[in-house]
Design an enzyme around this catalytic site. Structure first.
Site, mmCIF file in Angstrom:
data_model
loop_
_atom_site.group_PDB
_atom_site.id
_atom_site.type_symbol
_atom_site.label_atom_id
_atom_site.label_comp_id
_atom_site.label_asym_id
_atom_site.label_seq_id
_atom_site.Cartn_x
_atom_site.Cartn_y
_atom_site.Cartn_z
ATOM 1 N N SER A 35 -15.475 -57.591 -11.928
ATOM 2 C CA SER A 35 -15.747 -58.502 -10.823
ATOM 3 C C SER A 35 -16.658 -59.663 -11.199
ATOM 4 O O SER A 35 -16.625 -60.709 -10.569
ATOM 5 C CB SER A 35 -16.386 -57.734 -9.659
ATOM 6 O OG SER A 35 -17.588 -57.121 -10.086
ATOM 7 N N GLY A 72 -13.767 -54.043 -10.260
ATOM 8 C CA GLY A 72 -13.761 -52.592 -10.263
ATOM 9 C C GLY A 72 -13.264 -51.992 -11.562
ATOM 10 O O GLY A 72 -13.300 -50.774 -11.727
ATOM 11 N N ASN A 101 -19.095 -51.133 -14.652
ATOM 12 C CA ASN A 101 -18.575 -50.120 -13.734
ATOM 13 C C ASN A 101 -18.602 -48.722 -14.345
ATOM 14 O O ASN A 101 -18.647 -47.727 -13.627
ATOM 15 C CB ASN A 101 -17.156 -50.483 -13.289
ATOM 16 C CG ASN A 101 -17.164 -51.673 -12.358
ATOM 17 O OD1 ASN A 101 -17.880 -51.691 -11.373
ATOM 18 N ND2 ASN A 101 -16.397 -52.700 -12.694
ATOM 19 N N ASP A 185 -24.511 -58.237 -1.072
ATOM 20 C CA ASP A 185 -24.456 -56.883 -1.630
ATOM 21 C C ASP A 185 -25.491 -56.656 -2.728
ATOM 22 O O ASP A 185 -25.648 -55.545 -3.223
ATOM 23 C CB ASP A 185 -23.051 -56.564 -2.167
ATOM 24 C CG ASP A 185 -22.596 -57.502 -3.283
ATOM 25 O OD1 ASP A 185 -23.424 -58.293 -3.797
ATOM 26 O OD2 ASP A 185 -21.411 -57.449 -3.649
ATOM 27 N N HIS A 188 -23.305 -58.998 -6.751
ATOM 28 C CA HIS A 188 -22.482 -60.079 -7.293
ATOM 29 C C HIS A 188 -23.176 -61.432 -7.166
ATOM 30 O O HIS A 188 -23.624 -61.800 -6.084
ATOM 31 C CB HIS A 188 -21.137 -60.115 -6.571
ATOM 32 C CG HIS A 188 -20.336 -58.877 -6.785
ATOM 33 N ND1 HIS A 188 -20.344 -57.821 -5.894
ATOM 34 C CD2 HIS A 188 -19.539 -58.497 -7.815
ATOM 35 C CE1 HIS A 188 -19.577 -56.848 -6.365
ATOM 36 N NE2 HIS A 188 -19.075 -57.237 -7.529
#
Length: 211
Positions: A35, A72, A101, A185, A188
């Site tokens: 991402s 992801g 991840n 969040d 990011h």
């Protein structure tokens, strides 16, 4: 450092591989990432990969960019996808931005290291130059784990004599105003952070490109 230093653990599918890059003799830069490279939460064109295309054009460097990043994705996912990407795009350069991840999911570091190693070796066997992009995890993962995780990228780069970006989010996650550079969040980076991220990659990538 906060969790802002990590990539997404979500299953959101970002930018898939674009159309095959063009003409023979022209450098083809394949970005294999998650991402942090797939413009998660950004408008198309705001991420560091599209900004890379613009910089190449501004500096009159005739190179194509293929963004094969998926939000992801893990190192194992990238390893599974990579052979087909090599065949389809025949890159001359590979920017390998995976691993965040793996940490979020608690996957064994030995697996991450092996996946990155095998991707790099496959790229080199196909004639591509590789730039490995490092990431870091926050202190709450424990001092030992954070050190071992960070070391994975340098270890793979050293073993394969590849170029290395030590920390993709340098100047972003460790900035005094870091939280203003991240989306809600806290994972990011925002559009405002993308030029700094590009600068971090460009510092090493430019050395691999034709003068």
């Amino acid at each position: 450092m906060t969790t802002a230093a990590l990539g997404s653990a979500g299953a959101w599918t970002g930018a898939a591989a674009q159309a095959p890059a063009a003409s023979a003799g022209k450098p083809v830069i394949l970005v294999l990432g998650d991402s942090l490279s797939a413009e998660y939460g950004l408008k198309r064109g705001e991420g560091w990969v599209p900004l890379l295309e613009k910089r190449l054009a501004q500096q009159k460097i005739a190179a194509s960019v293929v963004n094969a990043s998926i939000s992801g994705d893990t190192s194992s996912g990238g390893r599974a996808r990579f052979p087909a990407l090599l065949t389809q795009h025949k890159p001359t350069h590979v920017v390998l931005e995976l691993g965040a991840n793996d940490a979020l999911r608690g996957l064994p570091l030995t697996n991450t290291e092996d996946n990155l190693l095998q991707i790099t070796k496959a790229a080199q066997a196909a004639g591509a130059r590789v730039l490995i992009v490092g990431i870091q995890v926050p202190p709450n993962y424990g001092g030992d784990y954070t050190r071992r995780f960070e070391a994975v990228f340098a270890k793979v780069a050293g073993a394969t004599k590849s170029a290395l970006v030590p920390f993709l989010l340098k100047g972003v996650a460790d900035a005094p105003d870091a939280m203003t550079l991240f989306q809600a969040d806290r994972i990011h980076p925002t559009a405002a952070a993308q030029p700094q991220i590009l600068d971090n990659v460009w510092l090493e990538l430019r050395k691999l490109l034709p003068k």
